[in-house]
Design a protein around this motif. Sequence first.
Motif, PDB file in Angstrom:
ATOM      1  N   VAL A 129      69.095 -42.494 -85.533  1.00  0.00           N
ATOM      2  CA  VAL A 129      70.244 -42.454 -86.438  1.00  0.00           C
ATOM      3  C   VAL A 129      71.560 -42.300 -85.690  1.00  0.00           C
ATOM      4  N   SER A 130      72.525 -43.117 -86.120  1.00  0.00           N
ATOM      5  CA  SER A 130      73.907 -43.011 -85.658  1.00  0.00           C
ATOM      6  C   SER A 130      74.796 -43.174 -86.886  1.00  0.00           C
ATOM      7  N   ARG A 151      59.810 -39.961 -88.386  1.00  0.00           N
ATOM      8  CA  ARG A 151      60.329 -39.212 -87.252  1.00  0.00           C
ATOM      9  C   ARG A 151      61.809 -39.565 -87.150  1.00  0.00           C
ATOM     10  N   VAL A 152      62.647 -38.566 -86.936  1.00  0.00           N
ATOM     11  CA  VAL A 152      64.085 -38.779 -86.889  1.00  0.00           C
ATOM     12  C   VAL A 152      64.613 -38.404 -85.510  1.00  0.00           C
ATOM     13  N   ILE A 153      65.356 -39.327 -84.926  1.00  0.00           N
ATOM     14  CA  ILE A 153      66.045 -39.076 -83.665  1.00  0.00           C
ATOM     15  C   ILE A 153      67.529 -39.271 -83.914  1.00  0.00           C
ATOM     16  N   LEU A 154      68.300 -38.230 -83.675  1.00  0.00           N
ATOM     17  CA  LEU A 154      69.750 -38.313 -83.826  1.00  0.00           C
ATOM     18  C   LEU A 154      70.381 -38.557 -82.467  1.00  0.00           C
ATOM     19  N   VAL A 155      71.232 -39.564 -82.392  1.00  0.00           N
ATOM     20  CA  VAL A 155      71.954 -39.834 -81.152  1.00  0.00           C
ATOM     21  C   VAL A 155      73.241 -39.010 -81.205  1.00  0.00           C
ATOM     22  N   GLU A 156      73.240 -37.909 -80.477  1.00  0.00           N
ATOM     23  CA  GLU A 156      74.309 -36.912 -80.574  1.00  0.00           C
ATOM     24  C   GLU A 156      75.707 -37.487 -80.362  1.00  0.00           C
ATOM     25  N   ASP A 157      75.841 -38.375 -79.407  1.00  0.00           N
ATOM     26  CA  ASP A 157      77.163 -38.912 -79.091  1.00  0.00           C
ATOM     27  C   ASP A 157      77.446 -40.227 -79.821  1.00  0.00           C
ATOM     28  N   ALA A 158      76.681 -40.482 -80.895  1.00  0.00           N
ATOM     29  CA  ALA A 158      76.905 -41.662 -81.726  1.00  0.00           C
ATOM     30  C   ALA A 158      77.054 -41.261 -83.189  1.00  0.00           C
ATOM     31  N   LEU A 159      77.511 -40.027 -83.411  1.00  0.00           N
ATOM     32  CA  LEU A 159      77.763 -39.504 -84.744  1.00  0.00           C
ATOM     33  C   LEU A 159      79.206 -39.063 -84.827  1.00  0.00           C
ATOM     34  N   CYS A 160      79.800 -39.178 -86.014  1.00  0.00           N
ATOM     35  CA  CYS A 160      81.179 -38.725 -86.172  1.00  0.00           C
ATOM     36  C   CYS A 160      81.402 -38.177 -87.567  1.00  0.00           C
ATOM     37  N   SER A 161      82.428 -37.341 -87.660  1.00  0.00           N
ATOM     38  CA  SER A 161      82.809 -36.736 -88.927  1.00  0.00           C
ATOM     39  C   SER A 161      84.317 -36.570 -88.959  1.00  0.00           C
ATOM     40  N   SER A 162      84.857 -36.394 -90.150  1.00  0.00           N
ATOM     41  CA  SER A 162      86.277 -36.060 -90.254  1.00  0.00           C
ATOM     42  C   SER A 162      86.486 -34.559 -90.139  1.00  0.00           C
ATOM     43  N   SER A 163      85.394 -33.814 -90.009  1.00  0.00           N
ATOM     44  CA  SER A 163      85.452 -32.362 -89.865  1.00  0.00           C
ATOM     45  C   SER A 163      84.698 -31.937 -88.611  1.00  0.00           C
ATOM     46  N   ASP A 164      85.428 -31.471 -87.614  1.00  0.00           N
ATOM     47  CA  ASP A 164      84.763 -30.978 -86.402  1.00  0.00           C
ATOM     48  C   ASP A 164      83.854 -29.806 -86.728  1.00  0.00           C
ATOM     49  N   ALA A 165      84.331 -28.897 -87.597  1.00  0.00           N
ATOM     50  CA  ALA A 165      83.532 -27.723 -87.958  1.00  0.00           C
ATOM     51  C   ALA A 165      82.246 -28.140 -88.663  1.00  0.00           C
TER      52      ALA A 165
END
Length: 196
Positions: A129-130, A151-165
């Motif tokens: 997931v990205s 099974r879920v694999i999150l690509v940490e540096d391929a995710l974004c949000s409008s909220s850092d928190a």
Amino acid sequence: MDGVIEEAVHLCVDMQRIFAKGGIWETPWMERVLPTIAGIAGRYPERTVFTRFITPQSPEAASGQWRPYFERWRAATRQMLGACQLELVPELARYAPPATIIDKSTYSAFFGSPLARFLQDRNVRTVIVSGAETDVCVLSTVLDAVNIGFRVILVEDALCSSSDAGHDALMTMYRMRFTEQIDLVKAECLSDIWRI
């Protein structure tokens, strides 16, 4: 995370113009993760599924709590938006086809969409997931994927949000509460473990 990933699909959530720079729901650091996501999609475009969050024609066309939501966000309804706002950003649109596009009308890519059947018909067992946003549509999609049994694999540096928190809180939650169902990986390591 151990082992090679097999029978996987890259599931890229809602990387659309509406969330890009200048969009109504601008996600400021989408631009930062876009090259990483394009790199993943470009590696195996035929194994990539892009989702698009398609807003209702008008608030009155929405049901339940979506109606007041889109009364507040009337500018995001299809009657107010330019048609191209719901399209994928150009950097990713060029991969479809062969990449697949699946539209959805809620936060989750699975709820009310053909995504689960599409993946099951292709014997997919893992979703990589990205996309956007970490703490809204990605969250809802990931939890549904876990509930379905992927099974879920999150690509940490391929995710974004409008909220850092919000982003940081979710990444902490995944590490602390979902270690059996969700793996986190950096994009640079993905190429070592995902081969077709």
